[in-house]
Design a protein around this motif. Structure first.
Motif, PDB file in Angstrom:
ATOM      1  N   ILE A 152      10.657   6.575  -0.120  1.00 55.15           N
ATOM      2  CA  ILE A 152       9.562   5.527   0.562  1.00 55.15           C
ATOM      3  C   ILE A 152      10.074   4.409   1.075  1.00 55.15           C
ATOM      4  N   ASP A 177       1.586   1.837  -3.595  1.00 53.53           N
ATOM      5  CA  ASP A 177       0.450   2.090  -4.262  1.00 53.53           C
ATOM      6  C   ASP A 177       0.055   3.496  -4.041  1.00 53.53           C
ATOM      7  N   ALA A 178       0.531   3.993  -2.588  1.00 52.17           N
ATOM      8  CA  ALA A 178       0.170   5.470  -2.370  1.00 52.17           C
ATOM      9  C   ALA A 178       0.914   6.330  -3.401  1.00 52.17           C
ATOM     10  N   GLY A 179       2.381   6.025  -3.424  1.00 48.27           N
ATOM     11  CA  GLY A 179       3.227   6.801  -4.083  1.00 48.27           C
ATOM     12  C   GLY A 179       2.804   6.584  -5.704  1.00 48.27           C
ATOM     13  N   ARG A 180       2.611   5.525  -6.252  1.00 49.89           N
ATOM     14  CA  ARG A 180       2.264   5.578  -7.601  1.00 49.89           C
ATOM     15  C   ARG A 180       1.137   6.425  -7.695  1.00 49.89           C
ATOM     16  N   GLY A 213       0.850  -1.172  -0.010  1.00 47.95           N
ATOM     17  CA  GLY A 213      -0.222  -0.033   0.179  1.00 47.95           C
ATOM     18  C   GLY A 213       0.805   1.348   0.047  1.00 47.95           C
ATOM     19  N   HIS A 214       1.963   1.167   0.749  1.00 47.75           N
ATOM     20  CA  HIS A 214       2.882   2.390   0.737  1.00 47.75           C
ATOM     21  C   HIS A 214       3.174   2.895  -0.722  1.00 47.75           C
TER      22      HIS A 214
END
Lengths: 233, 257
Positions: A149, A133-136, A130-131
């Motif tokens: 990250i 995904d949040a960046g992407r 998820g970390h």
């Protein structure tokens, strides 16, 4: 205690040669920092290969880890210093020689890169998807995600394990005297040959290594815990 | 309604191996409107949302952001070339996303989380990014928490920071993936309140949710997904008041009990 024993343990001799011995210890530190730099860079590269999606990369990374993690430090130091130059020399048809210092750094750096690769890999794989995904989702490039990250979190997670490996690496620097790197052990051997009093000299060396590792590793552990606790409340 | 929708989804399909998760989904989201997606677990809602910003690559179909196809333009001979990742990243900036698990970066403070993408992706100056972040934190009522680390926040506060982080990219639309599903009931309200305020401000939103009250009062359109297809869609009054589909009726009667 008998007088002979007191005399044998008298640290005065160690103190007398302090300058030469301190210079030796500085060489240990020099080898340690150089090899640690190699180990961290090569270890990170190997870890990134091991978590790569394409299997040829993964395979190369795994091979690297297995080869260097399972090679004894002692044999690697000898091999890099005496065998690798011969091989390279035959390959390019020229005489090749490594300085003892360079051999020590390459050998220890690569052996410990195998351990660091595994520590990095475990750290990278422990970061929740998820970390990333949040960046992407914010439009971050993969390299930004890695440096901003993933790695800052990996470093925090791997610190306790890494401190142990740094301690092992520092201890391993004592074997470089075998290929005539003028480290503390090398100096102690030289002085011993002159003075013929191994007991205070080798005991002094052991106590010195113990004190340095105990104090430095202890403070690094303390500092890193305080830093880590901020994010894992 | 304007001619080009903010988001247009056309015949979107997604397979995971033999499993067909999305089986041809099409809908438009117009600027300033709020679309809620409801449906049982496994109906494909989250996958659909993740296909819109390409966290999942659709197996077929297309998503248009402001008329621009995410999958890449069709060439003269009718072939479609996949866009390079840098292109997709550029388009993703315009779609803020909020996740069920918040996904805050734990090693950064609250303000650090919010300014990260404006700094690294939009290449804003630090001062401007901080001013923007403070504005966004004010919108989610967390102005005083800027220097805290996420680990010291409640779930509701974390999710509001995640909303501020998405807002800081000044996106054209916001995607919410079950934003309240991992929150304790007493914390869902603070998140829903913020979302209602965003909706009232004219933010374009797609919200995957199990909060029927939110879907009914705050959205302009409701989609009911079943087995990877849109089974029922319309204004909330119609979907909640007089659903045409039997499955939708059953789903709602269970949810609204």
């Amino acid at each position: 205690m008998s007088e002979a024993l007191v005399d044998a343990l008298n640290p005065a001799l160690f103190w007398e040669y302090r300058q030469v011995l301190l210079r030796g210890l500085a060489f240990n530190a020099y080898v340690f920092f150089s090899a640690a730099t190699v180990a961290l860079i090569v270890g990170l590269a190997a870890a990134l290969l091991r978590v790569n999606r394409a299997w040829p990369f993964r395979w190369i990374g795994t091979l690297h880890v297995e080869v260097f993690r399972n090679a004894p430090d002692y044999i690697m130091v000898i091999w890099v210093h005496f065998v690798l130059p011969l091989l390279l020399g035959k390959l390019i048809g020229q005489r090749v020689e490594f300085s003892p210092f360079a051999s020590a750094v390459i050998a220890l750096g690569f052996v410990y890169s195998g351990y660091f690769a595994e520590t990095f890999r475990a750290g990278i794989q422990s970061i929740p998807q998820g970390h990333l995904d949040a960046g992407r989702a914010c439009g971050m490039a993969e390299s930004t995600i890695l440096w901003r990250i993933i790695l800052p979190q990996v470093v925090r997670r791997m610190l306790p394990e890494a401190v142990n490996q740094f301690v092992s690496l520092f201890k391993a620097t004592t074997i470089v005297s075998l290929i005539a790197v003028p480290d503390l052990m090398y100096q102690v051997s030289m002085v011993t040959q002159q003075e013929m009093r191994p007991l205070p000299l080798y005991t002094g060396a052991a106590v010195t290594y113990f004190a340095v590792i105990y104090v430095v590793a202890g403070s690094v552990r303390g500092l890193s815990e305080r830093w880590r606790n901020k994010i894992y409340a | 309604m304007d001619a080009i929708p903010a988001i247009r989804v056309v015949d979107l399909r997604k397979n995971f191996g033999a499993l067909e998760v999305l089986r041809g989904v099409s809908f438009d989201v117009h600027r300033g409107s709020v679309v809620s997606m409801i449906g049982a677990s496994g109906s494909g809602k989250s996958t659909l949302l993740r296909c819109i910003n390409r966290l999942e690559t659709p197996s077929a179909g297309e998503v248009f952001i402001d008329g621009e196809p995410m999958g890449g333009p069709v060439t003269a001979n009718g072939e479609r070339k996949e866009r390079p990742l840098s292109d997709i990243n550029r388009m993703r900036r315009d779609l803020g996303m909020v996740f069920q698990q918040f996904n805050l970066w734990p090693h950064m403070t609250v303000i650090g989380n919010v300014i990260e993408a404006p700094l690294r992706v939009r290449r804003m100056k630090r001062k401007a990014a901080i001013a923007l972040a403070e504005e966004c934190l004010a919108r989610v009522h967390l102005s005083e928490k800027g220097t805290e680390y996420p680990a010291r926040l409640s779930g509701g506060q974390m999710q509001r920071v995640a909303i501020a982080r998405a807002l800081a990219m000044q996106p054209k639309a916001m995607l919410f993936d079950e934003p309240t599903s991992s929150l304790d009931p007493e914390l869902t309200d603070e998140v829903l309140t913020v979302m209602r305020e965003l909706a009232a401000d004219g933010t374009t939103m797609i919200v995957v949710t199990h909060e029927m009250a939110f879907a009914r009062d705050a959205s302009d359109r409701v989609l009911f997904l079943h087995n990877g297809q849109i089974e029922e869609e319309g204004p909330p009054d119609q979907v909640f008041g007089a659903p045409k589909s039997e499955r939708c009726r059953q789903f709602l009667s269970k949810k609204l009990q």
